[in-house]
Design a protein around this motif. Structure first.
Motif, PDB file in Angstrom:
ATOM      1  N   ASP A  56      -2.630  12.812   3.088  1.00 41.21           N
ATOM      2  CA  ASP A  56      -3.992  12.328   3.272  1.00 41.21           C
ATOM      3  C   ASP A  56      -4.727  13.137   4.341  1.00 41.21           C
ATOM      4  O   ASP A  56      -5.956  13.206   4.328  1.00 41.21           O
ATOM      5  CB  ASP A  56      -3.984  10.852   3.677  1.00 41.21           C
ATOM      6  N   ARG A 113       0.823  -1.188   0.000  1.00 41.84           N
ATOM      7  CA  ARG A 113       0.000   0.000   0.000  1.00 41.84           C
ATOM      8  C   ARG A 113       0.870   1.256   0.000  1.00 41.84           C
ATOM      9  O   ARG A 113       1.970   1.265   0.538  1.00 41.84           O
ATOM     10  CB  ARG A 113      -0.888   0.028   1.247  1.00 41.84           C
ATOM     11  N   ASP A 114       0.327   2.302  -0.599  1.00 38.01           N
ATOM     12  CA  ASP A 114       0.971   3.597  -0.448  1.00 38.01           C
ATOM     13  C   ASP A 114       0.834   4.018   1.009  1.00 38.01           C
ATOM     14  O   ASP A 114      -0.173   3.734   1.655  1.00 38.01           O
ATOM     15  CB  ASP A 114       0.293   4.636  -1.352  1.00 38.01           C
ATOM     16  N   ASP A 132       2.342   1.587   8.074  1.00 45.38           N
ATOM     17  CA  ASP A 132       1.983   2.188   6.789  1.00 45.38           C
ATOM     18  C   ASP A 132       1.613   3.668   6.912  1.00 45.38           C
ATOM     19  O   ASP A 132       0.944   4.219   6.046  1.00 45.38           O
ATOM     20  CB  ASP A 132       0.843   1.415   6.120  1.00 45.38           C
ATOM     21  N   LYS A 143       3.083   7.571   7.266  1.00 49.08           N
ATOM     22  CA  LYS A 143       4.230   8.457   7.119  1.00 49.08           C
ATOM     23  C   LYS A 143       3.864   9.810   7.706  1.00 49.08           C
ATOM     24  O   LYS A 143       2.829  10.384   7.364  1.00 49.08           O
ATOM     25  CB  LYS A 143       4.606   8.611   5.642  1.00 49.08           C
TER      26      LYS A 143
END
Length: 372
Positions: free
Chosen positions: A102, A29-30, A74, A76
């Motif tokens: 996000d 996943r990003d 996951d 950042k």
């Protein structure tokens, strides 16, 4: 010989297992990128009531939030500042946009000449009362410390109420997500930290205007309140506030993974805090705003049963078409509330229109009448 065969079998099994995992496993996943913005800094101290320093407290909380979020594989975390340095409002937004974040979470402390207390979390929008306007004005005045601020912010004047017209049109794409995160933060502050809940609100913060992702600005309490200021200045208080923000971000991230946000209209909408002011500040004399739901050659009864339960629907014939409108008000903030309700009810393509008397005019033209 047997040893060689055993080594070969172990090697062969390991290779096959690795290949199977790489073929059958989920694609990577990003990372979920969160930008943490500690308010103020450097030559901009922020609030300093009772000897407490907003820029230091906001930085401590941001660093604690980041340290916990960085433990999630996951996720950042990016900081607009990690030390006592000055960063422009535009610079903070640019960091978030460049990172394609996000979430953007800006952390602040409040202050007031009274002994007001409690937490409130803001999303971008038009202030509903004088208190919200004053909070936004106070946070936006930092641009006076910047060179060429008139050019950077297109002539925006933090001290002019007229400058806030149009800010509410920004971030509309992310409003639902921003409100969801703000609501999660406020519920944690209230239920876990037992802070006074001042609600989820809208106001015109420049730092939120330029971000292209769900964004909130947290006012974690009042340094001007002696008890609350002492709490926010303490290690225990900062740990409690940061833990609530971390939990809210985790819950928000999990809701994304479970596709809850794809069906927001199926869930009860979060109610923005109702302000006590009787008359909105953004009333446009002689202007009526409406939400256009649909246009059709078919003449329908504008009753709620034909419009998914919406009650304040009117019909108007324009040329060969019948146009159906929801709501009617001279307040732009109120028509935004109507628009949000229309979208949540099942009219994602609806939009705001404006009338001067019986003449339809552009919304921009209607908004400009406030400054004339």
């Amino acid at each position: 010989m047997k040893t060689n065969i055993l080594v070969f079998l172990i090697f062969f099994t390991t290779i096959n297992f690795s290949l199977a995992a790489s073929v059958g496993g989920d694609p990577p996943r990003d990372p979920f990128v969160v930008v943490l913005d500690a308010g103020h800094g450097g030559k901009d101290p922020g609030n300093s009531w009772n000897g407490y320093s907003e820029k230091d407290i906001s930085l401590n909380i941001a660093l604690q939030v980041g340290a916990e979020l960085e433990k999630i594989p996951d996720v950042k975390v990016i900081y607009t500042r990690k030390s006592d340095v000055f960063v422009t409002l535009a610079g903070r937004a640019n960091i978030a946009n460049k990172a394609e974040a996000d979430l953007f979470v800006s952390i602040h402390m409040n202050g007031h000449r009274s002994q007001a207390q409690g937490t409130e979390t803001f999303v971008l929008g038009l202030h509903r009362n004088q208190d919200n306007l004053e909070v936004a004005m106070r946070e936006n005045q930092v641009i006076f410390l910047e060179e060429d601020y008139e050019m950077t912010y297109d002539g925006f004047n933090p001290n002019s109420p007229e400058s806030y017209i149009g800010l509410t049109l920004m971030q509309e794409e992310y409003l639902d997500q921003s409100i969801l995160l703000a609501d999660l933060i406020q519920k944690n502050f209230t239920n876990i930290n037992k802070r006074v809940n001042r609600g989820v609100k809208q106001a015109g913060f420049l730092v939120l205007r330029e971000t292209y992702m769900p964004s909130v600005l947290v006012e974690a309490g009042f340094l001007s309140n002696k008890a609350e200021g002492a709490f926010l200045n303490s290690a225990a208080g900062q740990s409690a506030i940061s833990a609530s923000i971390v939990r809210a971000v985790k819950d928000y991230k999990n809701s994304i993974n479970h596709d809850i946000l794809d069906n927001l209209e199926a869930n009860p909408p979060v109610q923005l805090t109702q302000e006590t002011e009787e008359m909105p500040l953004d009333v446009y004399d002689g202007i009526t705003f409406r939400v256009q739901l649909a246009a059709s050659g078919k003449k329908l009864d504008p009753s709620s049963r034909n419009f998914k339960g919406l009650k304040q629907v009117s019909r108007n014939k324009e040329g060969k078409l019948f146009k159906y409108y929801y709501g009617a008000t001279s307040s732009f903030s109120q028509i935004q509330d109507f628009h949000e309700m229309a979208k949540r009810t099942g009219y994602p393509d609806s939009y705001i229109v404006a009338f001067r008397g019986n003449e339809k005019i552009s919304v921009n033209e209607a908004l400009k009448t406030k400054t004339k």
